[in-house]
Design a protein around this motif. Structure first.
Motif, mmCIF file in Angstrom:
data_model
loop_
_atom_site.group_PDB
_atom_site.id
_atom_site.type_symbol
_atom_site.label_atom_id
_atom_site.label_comp_id
_atom_site.label_asym_id
_atom_site.label_seq_id
_atom_site.Cartn_x
_atom_site.Cartn_y
_atom_site.Cartn_z
ATOM 1 N N THR A 14 6.975 4.933 -8.467
ATOM 2 C CA THR A 14 6.815 3.812 -9.398
ATOM 3 C C THR A 14 6.421 4.255 -10.798
ATOM 4 O O THR A 14 6.550 3.488 -11.738
ATOM 5 N N ARG A 17 3.977 10.776 -14.180
ATOM 6 C CA ARG A 17 2.656 11.187 -14.652
ATOM 7 C C ARG A 17 2.691 12.628 -15.112
ATOM 8 O O ARG A 17 3.439 13.442 -14.557
ATOM 9 N N GLY A 263 0.022 5.988 -0.914
ATOM 10 C CA GLY A 263 0.701 5.674 -2.178
ATOM 11 C C GLY A 263 1.596 4.482 -1.950
ATOM 12 O O GLY A 263 1.235 3.559 -1.216
ATOM 13 N N THR A 264 2.781 4.514 -2.529
ATOM 14 C CA THR A 264 3.772 3.472 -2.299
ATOM 15 C C THR A 264 4.024 3.343 -0.792
ATOM 16 O O THR A 264 4.021 2.261 -0.230
ATOM 17 N N GLY A 307 1.153 0.991 -0.151
ATOM 18 C CA GLY A 307 0.761 0.409 -1.448
ATOM 19 C C GLY A 307 1.821 -0.550 -1.976
ATOM 20 O O GLY A 307 1.506 -1.495 -2.713
ATOM 21 N N GLN A 311 1.745 -4.165 -4.029
ATOM 22 C CA GLN A 311 2.567 -4.560 -5.189
ATOM 23 C C GLN A 311 3.291 -5.874 -4.902
ATOM 24 O O GLN A 311 3.467 -6.702 -5.787
ATOM 25 N N GLY A 324 -6.002 -3.627 -7.518
ATOM 26 C CA GLY A 324 -7.433 -3.524 -7.215
ATOM 27 C C GLY A 324 -8.031 -4.848 -6.757
ATOM 28 O O GLY A 324 -8.970 -4.880 -5.947
ATOM 29 N N GLY A 408 -3.422 6.436 -4.443
ATOM 30 C CA GLY A 408 -3.962 5.327 -5.231
ATOM 31 C C GLY A 408 -4.590 4.216 -4.414
ATOM 32 O O GLY A 408 -5.623 3.663 -4.791
ATOM 33 N N ALA A 409 -3.997 3.871 -3.248
ATOM 34 C CA ALA A 409 -4.448 2.681 -2.540
ATOM 35 C C ALA A 409 -5.762 2.891 -1.788
ATOM 36 O O ALA A 409 -6.448 1.915 -1.460
ATOM 37 N N ASN A 412 -9.317 1.524 -2.521
ATOM 38 C CA ASN A 412 -9.729 0.217 -2.001
ATOM 39 C C ASN A 412 -10.756 0.407 -0.868
ATOM 40 O O ASN A 412 -10.436 0.935 0.198
HETATM 41 P P1 ADP Z 1 2.817 6.632 -5.875
HETATM 42 O O1 ADP Z 1 2.466 8.034 -6.223
HETATM 43 O O2 ADP Z 1 3.587 6.470 -4.598
HETATM 44 O O3 ADP Z 1 3.436 5.847 -7.009
HETATM 45 P P2 ADP Z 1 -0.078 6.076 -6.051
HETATM 46 O O4 ADP Z 1 -0.802 7.114 -5.286
HETATM 47 O O5 ADP Z 1 -0.142 6.098 -7.539
HETATM 48 O O6 ADP Z 1 1.424 5.895 -5.535
HETATM 49 O O7 ADP Z 1 -0.670 4.675 -5.576
HETATM 50 C C1 ADP Z 1 -0.166 3.504 -6.114
HETATM 51 C C2 ADP Z 1 -0.036 2.481 -5.019
HETATM 52 O O8 ADP Z 1 -1.322 2.123 -4.546
HETATM 53 C C3 ADP Z 1 0.627 1.224 -5.520
HETATM 54 O O9 ADP Z 1 1.586 0.832 -4.552
HETATM 55 C C4 ADP Z 1 -0.503 0.203 -5.615
HETATM 56 O O10 ADP Z 1 -0.062 -1.079 -5.216
HETATM 57 C C5 ADP Z 1 -1.530 0.724 -4.645
HETATM 58 N N1 ADP Z 1 -2.913 0.546 -5.121
HETATM 59 C C6 ADP Z 1 -3.476 1.048 -6.237
HETATM 60 N N2 ADP Z 1 -4.769 0.697 -6.337
HETATM 61 C C7 ADP Z 1 -5.040 -0.058 -5.244
HETATM 62 C C8 ADP Z 1 -6.215 -0.722 -4.742
HETATM 63 N N3 ADP Z 1 -7.369 -0.660 -5.380
HETATM 64 N N4 ADP Z 1 -6.087 -1.384 -3.575
HETATM 65 C C9 ADP Z 1 -4.931 -1.420 -2.888
HETATM 66 N N5 ADP Z 1 -3.809 -0.820 -3.310
HETATM 67 C C10 ADP Z 1 -3.856 -0.151 -4.461
#
Ligand code: ADP
Length: 497
Positions: A14, A17, A263-264, A307, A311, A324, A408-409, A412
């Protein structure tokens, strides 16, 4: 000598970086940019390869500018990337012939069924460690060659190149000088024989892909050319697919060590050492990395939607404004609620492997509202990981004492706590959640002598440990309901639809 840094390029599903690390493995700065997701038809997911490149280059430039980096400050660049996503471009013009077909894309499910019906299942498993699924690159390349006008003829003449996203980024960074990949990415194409580490002629024939399209496979901690920056060459010295990079970044260097990334999608990987371990429970055998010509293997459980389900709560259902916020919304849910969400938006991955499953919400009652659905969505991530972890323990014969997490997720807290509850194991969350970028930086830094292996194992700082709190009766009841819901989501789409 002035202090030097390593830059990790992290091209995710998504966002793109660029991440700056110092010798102490501290994350000093990140620049990030989201890019467009294209959904041309139900089940289809595409990215524009040029937008991927533009966003990636923009964040790299921003990181360099923000930190006033000069060529001498950068010891090496490492690359990590969304895997399987397929780009085909013209060798002469550099123009992609079609959008990138993303790993989540299901358009080639019928072709995969056909191959399975022809009796390829065991052979493909033996050669590639994979199950036959639209997830992997091979059927996506074939789709492009057969559906883009003139592509097949050009490919036959040697005018087209294929790459997963690492290869595309390397090719762009080196201005077309290097067309290469590493074994962790190549292992996800369904074209690599993971036993020999070479492209497989039978599979190239099966998918109609000429050898001239395929990139050279080099060591993950290896030489991928140079980025020209202010008249100097910066070595691109490390490449690994995002999940293998995260395993490396979590310093899971020993056999039996495992991590899970939220992640996603969610991806659990266990290092199985110099031998591949074959799964009896729907996990994949894959290459973790190769260093100095030595290959390390891994077992992997891939969950397609994690994740991404958050979204969905944000973008499609508009329940929340930021990912978040799902945490505070879930905490408002009625504790008695029995809602279960199965986020099978792209079919189901490990350990079920059902391309025809689709998402569903079960157990709705008149009072079910946003909080209950948000909570059930977060819980679905933890349930999916429960199923993968049990499969992994069965296959490896190793019982994990805790779960190392990143992504990222898992920021939470509701999810992290519920994960510990469902697994009945502690969940340890490190300070640096960007293990993926760190792994790519490590692979690059090792190659140029910036780090030695011993430097890497010393610190893995824990930010918080979540201990299981829920009683086992409740967990068993919740899991029963989850498994019932999964069964009812399977085989939803008719194969002829
Ligand atoms: P990627 O590298 O696959 O893009 P990331 O590790 O950056 O993923 O994580 C982003 C994902 O985590 C997104 O799908 C987002 O919806 C989810 N996400 C980010 N922060 C939170 C949170 N605090 N709670 C739940 N889901 C989250």
């Amino acid at each position: 000598m002035s202090q030097q840094f390593v830059i990790a390029i992290d091209q995710g599903t998504t966002s793109s970086r660029a991440v700056l690390f110092n010798h102490e493995s501290e994350l000093l700065d990140v620049s990030q940019q989201e890019f467009t997701q294209h959904f041309p038809k139900p089940g289809w997911v595409e990215h524009d390869p040029l937008e991927i490149w533009d966003s990636q280059f923009a964040v790299l430039q921003k990181l360099v500018a923000n930190n006033q980096l000069r060529p001498d400050d950068i010891a090496a660049i490492g690359i990590t990337n969304q895997r399987e996503t397929t780009v085909v471009w013209d060798r002469n013009t550099g123009e992609p012939v079609y959008n990138a077909i993303v790993w989540q894309d299901r358009r080639t499910a019928a072709r995969c069924d056909e191959i399975t019906a022809q009796g390829w299942k065991d052979r493909i498993q033996q050669k590639t460690g994979l199950v036959i699924d639209a997830y992997f690159s091979a059927s996506k390349v074939q789709w492009i060659l057969e559906n883009v006008e003139g592509a097949k003829e050009k490919a036959k003449k040697g005018e087209l190149l294929f790459g997963t996203i690492d290869t595309w980024i390397i090719w762009k960074l080196t201005e077309g000088r290097v067309h290469a990949t590493d074994p962790s990415n190549a292992a996800r194409t369904m074209l690599l024989n993971i036993n020999s580490g070479e492209w497989d002629q039978d599979l190239m024939t099966l998918f109609g892909i000429p050898a001239s399209m395929l990139p050279e496979v080099r060591d993950s901690s290896g030489d991928f050319g140079e980025l020209q920056f202010q008249g100097q060459g910066i070595p691109i010295a490390g490449v690994a697919g995002d999940q293998q990079a995260a395993l490396f970044g979590q310093t899971c260097f020993e056999k039996g060590m495992a991590k899970n990334t939220y992640g996603t999608g969610c991806f659990m990987l266990m290092n199985t050492g110099s031998e591949r371990v074959d799964s009896e429970s729907g996990l994949l055998s894959t290459i973790a990395w190769s260093i100095n010509g030595e290959t390390t293997y891994a077992l992997e459980g891939s969950v397609f939607i994690a994740g991404a389900a958050i979204q969905w709560l944000r973008d499609e259902l508009e329940f929340i404004e930021s990912a978040g916020e799902s945490e505070s919304l879930a905490l408002q849910a009625n504790p008695e609620s029995d809602v279960v969400v199965v986020p099978a938006f792209a079919g189901l991955g490990a350990p079920y492997w059902d391309m025809y499953a689709r998402g569903a919400i079960f157990g709705l009652t008149r009072d079910s509202g946003k909080p209950e659905i948000a909570k059930a969505t977060l819980q679905s991530l933890a349930y999916q990981i429960f199923d993968v972890l049990k499969a992994m323990e069965n296959d490896s014969g190793i019982e994990l004492s805790q779960l190392n997490v990143d992504g990222g997720a898992i920021a939470n807290n509701f999810l992290a706590q519920f994960q510990a509850d469902v697994l009945q194991k502690p969940v340890t969350r490190p300070t640096v959640l960007e293990s993926t970028a760190l792994g790519a930086a490590y692979l690059a830094g090792l190659k140029v002598g910036y780090w030695q292996m011993d430097d890497l194992t010393k610190v893995r700082e824990i930010e918080r440990e979540f201990k299981p709190k829920l009683d086992t009766d409740t967990i068993e009841r919740l899991l029963r309901r989850w498994h019932k819901a999964v069964e009812r989501s399977k085989q939803w789409v008719d194969k002829d639809d």
